[in-house]
Design a protein around this motif. Structure first.
Motif, PDB file in Angstrom:
ATOM      1  N   VAL A   1     -26.753  53.955   6.245  1.00  0.00           N
ATOM      2  CA  VAL A   1     -26.575  55.253   6.613  1.00  0.00           C
ATOM      3  C   VAL A   1     -26.873  55.419   8.106  1.00  0.00           C
ATOM      4  O   VAL A   1     -26.039  56.488   8.573  1.00  0.00           O
ATOM      5  CB  VAL A   1     -27.558  56.208   5.734  1.00  0.00           C
ATOM      6  CG1 VAL A   1     -27.306  57.774   6.383  1.00  0.00           C
ATOM      7  CG2 VAL A   1     -27.305  56.243   4.294  1.00  0.00           C
ATOM      8  N   LEU A   2     -27.871  55.057   8.655  1.00  0.00           N
ATOM      9  CA  LEU A   2     -28.154  55.144  10.097  1.00  0.00           C
ATOM     10  C   LEU A   2     -27.065  54.510  11.092  1.00  0.00           C
ATOM     11  O   LEU A   2     -26.433  54.990  11.965  1.00  0.00           O
ATOM     12  CB  LEU A   2     -29.455  54.592  10.478  1.00  0.00           C
ATOM     13  CG  LEU A   2     -30.586  55.612   9.874  1.00  0.00           C
ATOM     14  CD1 LEU A   2     -32.055  54.761  10.123  1.00  0.00           C
ATOM     15  CD2 LEU A   2     -30.716  57.002  10.543  1.00  0.00           C
ATOM     16  N   LEU A   3     -26.492  53.320  10.344  1.00  0.00           N
ATOM     17  CA  LEU A   3     -25.515  52.678  11.232  1.00  0.00           C
ATOM     18  C   LEU A   3     -24.121  53.152  11.063  1.00  0.00           C
ATOM     19  O   LEU A   3     -23.652  53.108  12.243  1.00  0.00           O
ATOM     20  CB  LEU A   3     -25.430  51.216  10.378  1.00  0.00           C
ATOM     21  CG  LEU A   3     -24.390  50.231  10.848  1.00  0.00           C
ATOM     22  CD1 LEU A   3     -24.849  49.770  12.384  1.00  0.00           C
ATOM     23  CD2 LEU A   3     -24.267  48.965   9.935  1.00  0.00           C
ATOM     24  N   VAL A   4     -23.818  53.881   9.962  1.00  0.00           N
ATOM     25  CA  VAL A   4     -22.407  54.580   9.740  1.00  0.00           C
ATOM     26  C   VAL A   4     -22.661  55.832  10.701  1.00  0.00           C
ATOM     27  O   VAL A   4     -21.770  56.405  11.512  1.00  0.00           O
ATOM     28  CB  VAL A   4     -22.142  55.095   8.581  1.00  0.00           C
ATOM     29  CG1 VAL A   4     -21.185  56.056   8.368  1.00  0.00           C
ATOM     30  CG2 VAL A   4     -21.945  53.739   7.646  1.00  0.00           C
ATOM     31  N   PHE A   5     -23.797  56.588  10.911  1.00  0.00           N
ATOM     32  CA  PHE A   5     -23.896  57.466  11.901  1.00  0.00           C
ATOM     33  C   PHE A   5     -23.909  57.128  13.158  1.00  0.00           C
ATOM     34  O   PHE A   5     -23.132  57.867  14.039  1.00  0.00           O
ATOM     35  CB  PHE A   5     -25.380  58.267  11.670  1.00  0.00           C
ATOM     36  CG  PHE A   5     -25.589  59.339  12.540  1.00  0.00           C
ATOM     37  CD1 PHE A   5     -25.027  60.569  12.251  1.00  0.00           C
ATOM     38  CD2 PHE A   5     -26.493  59.124  13.486  1.00  0.00           C
ATOM     39  CE1 PHE A   5     -25.274  61.818  13.169  1.00  0.00           C
ATOM     40  CE2 PHE A   5     -26.767  60.160  14.394  1.00  0.00           C
ATOM     41  CZ  PHE A   5     -26.173  61.669  14.389  1.00  0.00           C
TER      42      PHE A   5
ATOM     43  N   ILE B   1     -13.044  66.907   2.484  1.00  0.00           N
ATOM     44  CA  ILE B   1     -13.123  65.998   1.543  1.00  0.00           C
ATOM     45  C   ILE B   1     -12.911  64.667   1.905  1.00  0.00           C
ATOM     46  O   ILE B   1     -13.324  63.652   1.781  1.00  0.00           O
ATOM     47  CB  ILE B   1     -11.966  66.369   0.295  1.00  0.00           C
ATOM     48  CG1 ILE B   1     -12.340  67.449  -0.468  1.00  0.00           C
ATOM     49  CG2 ILE B   1     -11.812  64.965  -0.644  1.00  0.00           C
ATOM     50  CD1 ILE B   1     -11.430  68.129  -1.485  1.00  0.00           C
ATOM     51  N   SER B   2     -11.817  64.510   2.835  1.00  0.00           N
ATOM     52  CA  SER B   2     -11.309  63.164   3.477  1.00  0.00           C
ATOM     53  C   SER B   2     -12.622  62.598   4.281  1.00  0.00           C
ATOM     54  O   SER B   2     -12.838  61.625   4.216  1.00  0.00           O
ATOM     55  CB  SER B   2     -10.054  63.624   4.448  1.00  0.00           C
ATOM     56  OG  SER B   2      -9.009  63.751   3.809  1.00  0.00           O
TER      57      SER B   2
ATOM     58  N   LEU C   1     -14.620  59.139   3.322  1.00  0.00           N
ATOM     59  CA  LEU C   1     -14.589  58.080   4.244  1.00  0.00           C
ATOM     60  C   LEU C   1     -15.883  57.670   4.666  1.00  0.00           C
ATOM     61  O   LEU C   1     -16.374  56.440   4.732  1.00  0.00           O
ATOM     62  CB  LEU C   1     -13.991  58.797   5.607  1.00  0.00           C
ATOM     63  CG  LEU C   1     -12.324  58.486   5.816  1.00  0.00           C
ATOM     64  CD1 LEU C   1     -11.921  59.088   7.162  1.00  0.00           C
ATOM     65  CD2 LEU C   1     -11.980  56.942   5.839  1.00  0.00           C
ATOM     66  N   VAL C   2     -16.915  58.681   4.961  1.00  0.00           N
ATOM     67  CA  VAL C   2     -18.429  58.250   5.217  1.00  0.00           C
ATOM     68  C   VAL C   2     -18.957  57.496   3.852  1.00  0.00           C
ATOM     69  O   VAL C   2     -19.718  56.410   4.117  1.00  0.00           O
ATOM     70  CB  VAL C   2     -18.964  59.371   5.411  1.00  0.00           C
ATOM     71  CG1 VAL C   2     -20.517  59.163   5.462  1.00  0.00           C
ATOM     72  CG2 VAL C   2     -18.784  59.836   6.842  1.00  0.00           C
ATOM     73  N   LEU C   3     -18.729  57.992   2.710  1.00  0.00           N
ATOM     74  CA  LEU C   3     -19.387  57.577   1.480  1.00  0.00           C
ATOM     75  C   LEU C   3     -18.411  55.830   1.378  1.00  0.00           C
ATOM     76  O   LEU C   3     -19.243  54.936   0.844  1.00  0.00           O
ATOM     77  CB  LEU C   3     -19.083  58.339   0.322  1.00  0.00           C
ATOM     78  CG  LEU C   3     -19.680  59.658   0.499  1.00  0.00           C
ATOM     79  CD1 LEU C   3     -19.405  60.364  -0.940  1.00  0.00           C
ATOM     80  CD2 LEU C   3     -21.173  59.425   0.059  1.00  0.00           C
TER      81      LEU C   3
ATOM     82  N   GLU D   1      -9.403  54.720  11.047  1.00  0.00           N
ATOM     83  CA  GLU D   1     -10.798  55.148   9.928  1.00  0.00           C
ATOM     84  C   GLU D   1     -10.238  54.612   8.557  1.00  0.00           C
ATOM     85  O   GLU D   1     -11.111  54.111   7.971  1.00  0.00           O
ATOM     86  CB  GLU D   1     -10.837  56.706   9.904  1.00  0.00           C
ATOM     87  CG  GLU D   1     -11.708  57.282  11.224  1.00  0.00           C
ATOM     88  CD  GLU D   1     -12.908  56.916  11.326  1.00  0.00           C
ATOM     89  OE1 GLU D   1     -13.655  56.590  10.242  1.00  0.00           O
ATOM     90  OE2 GLU D   1     -13.670  57.041  12.233  1.00  0.00           O
ATOM     91  N   TRP D   2      -9.272  54.935   8.246  1.00  0.00           N
ATOM     92  CA  TRP D   2      -8.703  54.670   6.676  1.00  0.00           C
ATOM     93  C   TRP D   2      -8.663  52.993   6.745  1.00  0.00           C
ATOM     94  O   TRP D   2      -8.883  52.419   5.723  1.00  0.00           O
ATOM     95  CB  TRP D   2      -7.557  55.340   6.267  1.00  0.00           C
ATOM     96  CG  TRP D   2      -7.897  56.891   6.009  1.00  0.00           C
ATOM     97  CD1 TRP D   2      -7.566  57.843   6.606  1.00  0.00           C
ATOM     98  CD2 TRP D   2      -8.482  56.936   4.854  1.00  0.00           C
ATOM     99  NE1 TRP D   2      -7.960  58.972   5.836  1.00  0.00           N
ATOM    100  CE2 TRP D   2      -8.642  58.530   4.809  1.00  0.00           C
ATOM    101  CE3 TRP D   2      -9.069  56.395   3.601  1.00  0.00           C
ATOM    102  CZ2 TRP D   2      -9.329  59.262   3.665  1.00  0.00           C
ATOM    103  CZ3 TRP D   2      -9.749  57.213   2.602  1.00  0.00           C
ATOM    104  CH2 TRP D   2      -9.915  58.706   2.675  1.00  0.00           C
ATOM    105  N   SER D   3      -7.899  52.555   7.670  1.00  0.00           N
ATOM    106  CA  SER D   3      -7.938  51.113   7.763  1.00  0.00           C
ATOM    107  C   SER D   3      -9.447  50.425   7.672  1.00  0.00           C
ATOM    108  O   SER D   3      -9.522  49.595   6.710  1.00  0.00           O
ATOM    109  CB  SER D   3      -7.374  50.618   9.188  1.00  0.00           C
ATOM    110  OG  SER D   3      -5.862  51.097   8.878  1.00  0.00           O
TER     111      SER D   3
END
Length: 252
Positions: free
Chosen positions: A65-69, A114-115, A119-121, A238-240
């Protein structure tokens, strides 16, 4: 050569929040050439950050979670913001003009929200369940994801005449610049063969996944607009990244 190096530093400034000394000469000419290498650079920095979190003793899920942030912060949310704006446009019942107007609106709508959440999840869960080393998953997804933007720049029209990302396409000469921008693939293959000891099948499979998903997203995202904008360039990245990570989480 000096202009080449200045262009790389310009790409670092444009595509990330990495601080550079004031004496370094920068140029924004042809910065899209460096997109995949910016992915390699950012993946390396995030891998070091993940290692520090390991040393401190954070549990795996908290670390992810911290990494994605940190991932969003180090890019300044540039691509993430584009993905949200593009998400709002996808939810519009209307023509190209209406979709473009919605994308320009600074307010976030339901589809954009929602997008962004999805993406984050998706990144958190995929990183947590990776079937390969974390640093390698970051490098594959972030380099190929940005190559997807380079492909989108090369293959599709830019639909805003005065858009902020118009210069990215204007500066490049294809197919030569597309070939030069794809040289990062050699670097990835060297890592797979000589450092990870991957088989030829693994090398081919990994890179086909990266290339196929990136090209597919560049095509899908531009369809509602008949081309790309700066926001959809970001959405392509992002989606890739997210979908590449999903496939890399599949257990062999």
């Amino acid at each position: 050569m000096k202009n080449f190096v200045s262009s790389f530093f310009g790409a670092v400034i444009f595509y990330s929040r990495i601080p550079l000394p004031s004496f370094i000469s920068i140029s924004f000419f042809k910065i899209a050439l460096w997109l995949p290498w910016i992915g390699v650079l950012l993946a390396s920095l995030l891998s070091v950050f993940a290692l520090i979190l390991d040393v401190i003793g954070f549990p795996p899920l908290t670390k992810i979670v911290l990494l994605v942030f940190a991932w969003i912060c180090v890019t300044g949310g540039l691509h993430f913001d584009g993905a949200i704006d593009a998400g709002d446009a996808w939810g519009v019942q209307g023509d190209q003009k209406k979709r473009l107007e919605v994308m320009q609106d600074s307010r976030v709508g339901a589809y954009g929200l929602i997008s962004g959440i999805f993406l984050v999840l998706l990144k958190i869960v995929s990183l947590y369940e990776l079937s390969i080393p974390l640093w390698w998953g970051l490098m594959i997804s972030m380099s190929w994801g940005r190559w997807g933007q380079l492909g989108a720049i090369a293959l599709y029209p830019y639909v805003r005449e005065e858009g902020k990302g118009a210069f990215l396409k204007k500066d490049l000469n294809f197919p030569l610049d597309g070939i030069i921008g794809s040289l990062f693939i050699i670097f990835l293959i060297i890592i797979q063969i000589y450092f990870l000891g991957n088989s030829l099948t693994q090398v081919i499979t990994t890179n086909i996944i990266g290339a196929s998903i990136s090209l597919m997203m560049g095509w899908l995202i531009q369809k509602p607009l008949g081309g790309h904008t700066g926001d959809t360039y970001g959405a392509t990245v992002e989606w890739s990244e997210a979908l590449i990570l999903c496939f890399l989480s599949i257990k062999s």
